[in-house]
Design an enzyme around this catalytic site. Sequence first.
Site, PDB file in Angstrom:
ATOM      1  N   GLU A 247     -45.690  40.717  -4.237  1.00 29.91           N
ATOM      2  CA  GLU A 247     -44.376  41.431  -3.748  1.00 29.91           C
ATOM      3  C   GLU A 247     -44.402  42.756  -4.885  1.00 29.91           C
ATOM      4  O   GLU A 247     -44.364  42.467  -5.324  1.00 29.91           O
ATOM      5  CB  GLU A 247     -43.358  40.361  -3.969  1.00 29.91           C
ATOM      6  N   CYS A 281     -35.425  44.550  -6.056  1.00 32.25           N
ATOM      7  CA  CYS A 281     -36.395  46.123  -5.393  1.00 32.25           C
ATOM      8  C   CYS A 281     -36.633  45.610  -4.120  1.00 32.25           C
ATOM      9  O   CYS A 281     -36.523  46.497  -2.801  1.00 32.25           O
ATOM     10  CB  CYS A 281     -37.946  44.564  -4.581  1.00 32.25           C
TER      11      CYS A 281
HETATM   12  P1  NAD Z   1     -44.443  45.023 -13.734  1.00 31.88           P
HETATM   13  O1  NAD Z   1     -45.821  45.332 -12.966  1.00 31.88           O
HETATM   14  O2  NAD Z   1     -44.669  46.244 -15.178  1.00 31.88           O
HETATM   15  O3  NAD Z   1     -44.584  43.587 -14.461  1.00 31.88           O
HETATM   16  C1  NAD Z   1     -44.617  41.931 -13.565  1.00 31.88           C
HETATM   17  C2  NAD Z   1     -45.566  41.594 -13.882  1.00 31.88           C
HETATM   18  O4  NAD Z   1     -47.306  41.580 -14.162  1.00 31.88           O
HETATM   19  C3  NAD Z   1     -45.488  40.774 -15.536  1.00 31.88           C
HETATM   20  O5  NAD Z   1     -45.385  39.123 -15.944  1.00 31.88           O
HETATM   21  C4  NAD Z   1     -46.250  42.055 -16.634  1.00 31.88           C
HETATM   22  O6  NAD Z   1     -46.064  40.575 -17.681  1.00 31.88           O
HETATM   23  C5  NAD Z   1     -47.506  41.732 -15.943  1.00 31.88           C
HETATM   24  N1  NAD Z   1     -48.883  42.372 -15.661  1.00 31.88           N
HETATM   25  C6  NAD Z   1     -48.758  43.335 -16.397  1.00 31.88           C
HETATM   26  N2  NAD Z   1     -49.747  44.163 -16.556  1.00 31.88           N
HETATM   27  C7  NAD Z   1     -50.728  42.915 -16.048  1.00 31.88           C
HETATM   28  C8  NAD Z   1     -52.206  43.160 -15.916  1.00 31.88           C
HETATM   29  N3  NAD Z   1     -52.826  44.064 -16.279  1.00 31.88           N
HETATM   30  N4  NAD Z   1     -52.834  41.849 -15.053  1.00 31.88           N
HETATM   31  C9  NAD Z   1     -51.870  41.201 -14.552  1.00 31.88           C
HETATM   32  N5  NAD Z   1     -50.565  41.194 -15.029  1.00 31.88           N
HETATM   33  C10 NAD Z   1     -49.638  42.037 -15.565  1.00 31.88           C
HETATM   34  O7  NAD Z   1     -43.008  44.739 -13.082  1.00 31.88           O
HETATM   35  P2  NAD Z   1     -41.635  44.594 -14.151  1.00 31.88           P
HETATM   36  O8  NAD Z   1     -41.343  45.829 -14.900  1.00 31.88           O
HETATM   37  O9  NAD Z   1     -41.638  42.919 -14.666  1.00 31.88           O
HETATM   38  O10 NAD Z   1     -40.766  44.301 -12.920  1.00 31.88           O
HETATM   39  C11 NAD Z   1     -39.872  44.776 -12.133  1.00 31.88           C
HETATM   40  C12 NAD Z   1     -40.749  45.621 -10.735  1.00 31.88           C
HETATM   41  O11 NAD Z   1     -40.758  44.384  -9.719  1.00 31.88           O
HETATM   42  C13 NAD Z   1     -40.093  46.692  -9.845  1.00 31.88           C
HETATM   43  O12 NAD Z   1     -41.398  47.681  -8.975  1.00 31.88           O
HETATM   44  C14 NAD Z   1     -39.867  46.013  -8.622  1.00 31.88           C
HETATM   45  O13 NAD Z   1     -39.185  46.689  -7.520  1.00 31.88           O
HETATM   46  C15 NAD Z   1     -40.565  44.714  -8.054  1.00 31.88           C
HETATM   47  N6  NAD Z   1     -40.044  43.670  -7.723  1.00 31.88           N
HETATM   48  C16 NAD Z   1     -40.807  43.119  -6.403  1.00 31.88           C
HETATM   49  C17 NAD Z   1     -39.907  41.651  -6.257  1.00 31.88           C
HETATM   50  C18 NAD Z   1     -40.174  41.936  -4.724  1.00 31.88           C
HETATM   51  O14 NAD Z   1     -40.367  40.643  -4.184  1.00 31.88           O
HETATM   52  N7  NAD Z   1     -41.011  42.544  -3.599  1.00 31.88           N
HETATM   53  C19 NAD Z   1     -39.457  41.382  -6.283  1.00 31.88           C
HETATM   54  C20 NAD Z   1     -38.208  41.392  -8.431  1.00 31.88           C
HETATM   55  C21 NAD Z   1     -39.224  43.074  -8.489  1.00 31.88           C
END
Ligand code: NAD
Length: 478
Positions: A247, A281
């Site tokens: 997501e 999001c």
């Molecule tokens: P992010 O992608 O920076 O991080 C998300 C998670 O992934 C964190 O736990 C992070 O530590 C982990 N991560 C980072 N690098 C990784 C890797 N190489 N391997 C595995 N895991 C890794 O996102 P964020 O800044 O925490 O959240 C904001 C984003 O989330 C926005 O783009 C938003 O739209 C999205 N979001 C989407 C939904 C949805 O349901 N569509 C809901 C909420 C947030």
Amino acid sequence: MNVCNNYIAGEWLAGAAVTVNRNPSNVADVVGEYAQADAAQTRTAVAAAKAAFPAWATGSIQERSNILDRAGSEVLARKDELGRLLSREEGKTLPEGIGEAMRAGQIFKFFAGEVLRAAGEKLPSVRPGVDVEVTREPIGVVGLITPWNFPIAIPAWKIAPALAHGNTVVFKPADLVPGSAWALAEILVKAGLPAGVFNLVMGRGSVVGEVLVNHPDVAAISFTGSVGTGRAIAAKAIGRMAKLQLEMGGKNPLVVLDDADLAVAVNAATQGAYYSTGQRCTASSRLIVTAGIHDRFVAALTAKLKSLKVDDALAAGTDIGPVVDQSQLDQDLAYVEVGKAEGATLAVGGERLQRANDGFYLAPALFTGTTNAMRIAREEIFGPVACVIEAKDYDEALALANDTEFGLCSGIVTTSLKHASHYKRHAQAGMVMVNLPTAGVDYHVPFGGRKGSSYGSREQGRYAAEFFTTVKTTYTAP
Ligand code: NAD
């Protein structure tokens, strides 16, 4: 201050390092200190989840249901305290934080019931005398990776179905919000989960997340976060043929038609684009407004934004809390400059605000005179920044709404049944809202999107079974 540790194989374990979690409303306020796992500790958690899987997958469903129900009850009973912690570490307002905690509790209650509703199918075979059964089974160890913007609800809507359907869990929360994750883990442990069934591994995405994504014993990855991270995870997880659910981002449109109730439209835009500091999001960052109502809508929304109170997330009366941290604030401010440079008009806001305490406050920003080709209309900003795009009529508004690489949520404000019905059918999104903000969904129905927003099956409600189980077809001859 006590360090909050990881929970692995039934024990609270110190990590390889410690991080400090700060309050974005007041950076001098330290929320807590949290363990940071290294790769070896993450592998230990995967091994513990693997060892616990057979007994959990085939054990008493009454016990499973009771545990989830107890966890849900405790989250609900402690919603005020959990909501306060959430608002303190993430920056959404206290009512929003409490609301999110309540939702997490309700999700656990819902999945406590789902445990007992694991139905299959029994069909006649095309071969006389043979029976066919279609049943669902758990998939194994699941790795759950969550973002910072919903620190308790998103973990809940992944952990609860994963456990309900008989999987064991390694949960990696976002680096910025370990407090809510740790509190939820403690509640799950107290609810009586056997050792190894649930493991909390706090730490960097590039360390803990990488291990989960690449580990051959992790059967499935459910990830919520940014598009960039999601794509990188997909390349690795699909490479080893793990089951995957992503997501990701959105650039959600809210269409406002000439026949809209102006008050409904302004409320939907304010809530959808700016509440929770726009860090959702499902935020409606593109306001697509037809010509006959455009000027009235812009005037009313601008006045509304000027009246909003941007302040400490915990203070009474705050409408909009701070941005989550310095890097997100820098990104928001950079996009304000991008919008100006592209020729859009900044109607209101967009400047950093000073408050009694040092925090990351931003005045909610509205751009007008925007085209759908501009970067501020195409890229997810993830802050309290929205743009108005004028459309000549409904048909053009619908085309603009669908002209995006994303497809999470799509909204329309209209009093026309004809246009509402047409929009519901033709909006290219996983979720559609009529006369409602694009953000704000129920917990018992599917959540997710299309195109660049999501990959894999839907989250939440009964549909969560699609991801957290695998189907078995059994033939029996007499
Ligand atoms: P992010 O992608 O920076 O991080 C998300 C998670 O992934 C964190 O736990 C992070 O530590 C982990 N991560 C980072 N690098 C990784 C890797 N190489 N391997 C595995 N895991 C890794 O996102 P964020 O800044 O925490 O959240 C904001 C984003 O989330 C926005 O783009 C938003 O739209 C999205 N979001 C989407 C939904 C949805 O349901 N569509 C809901 C909420 C947030």
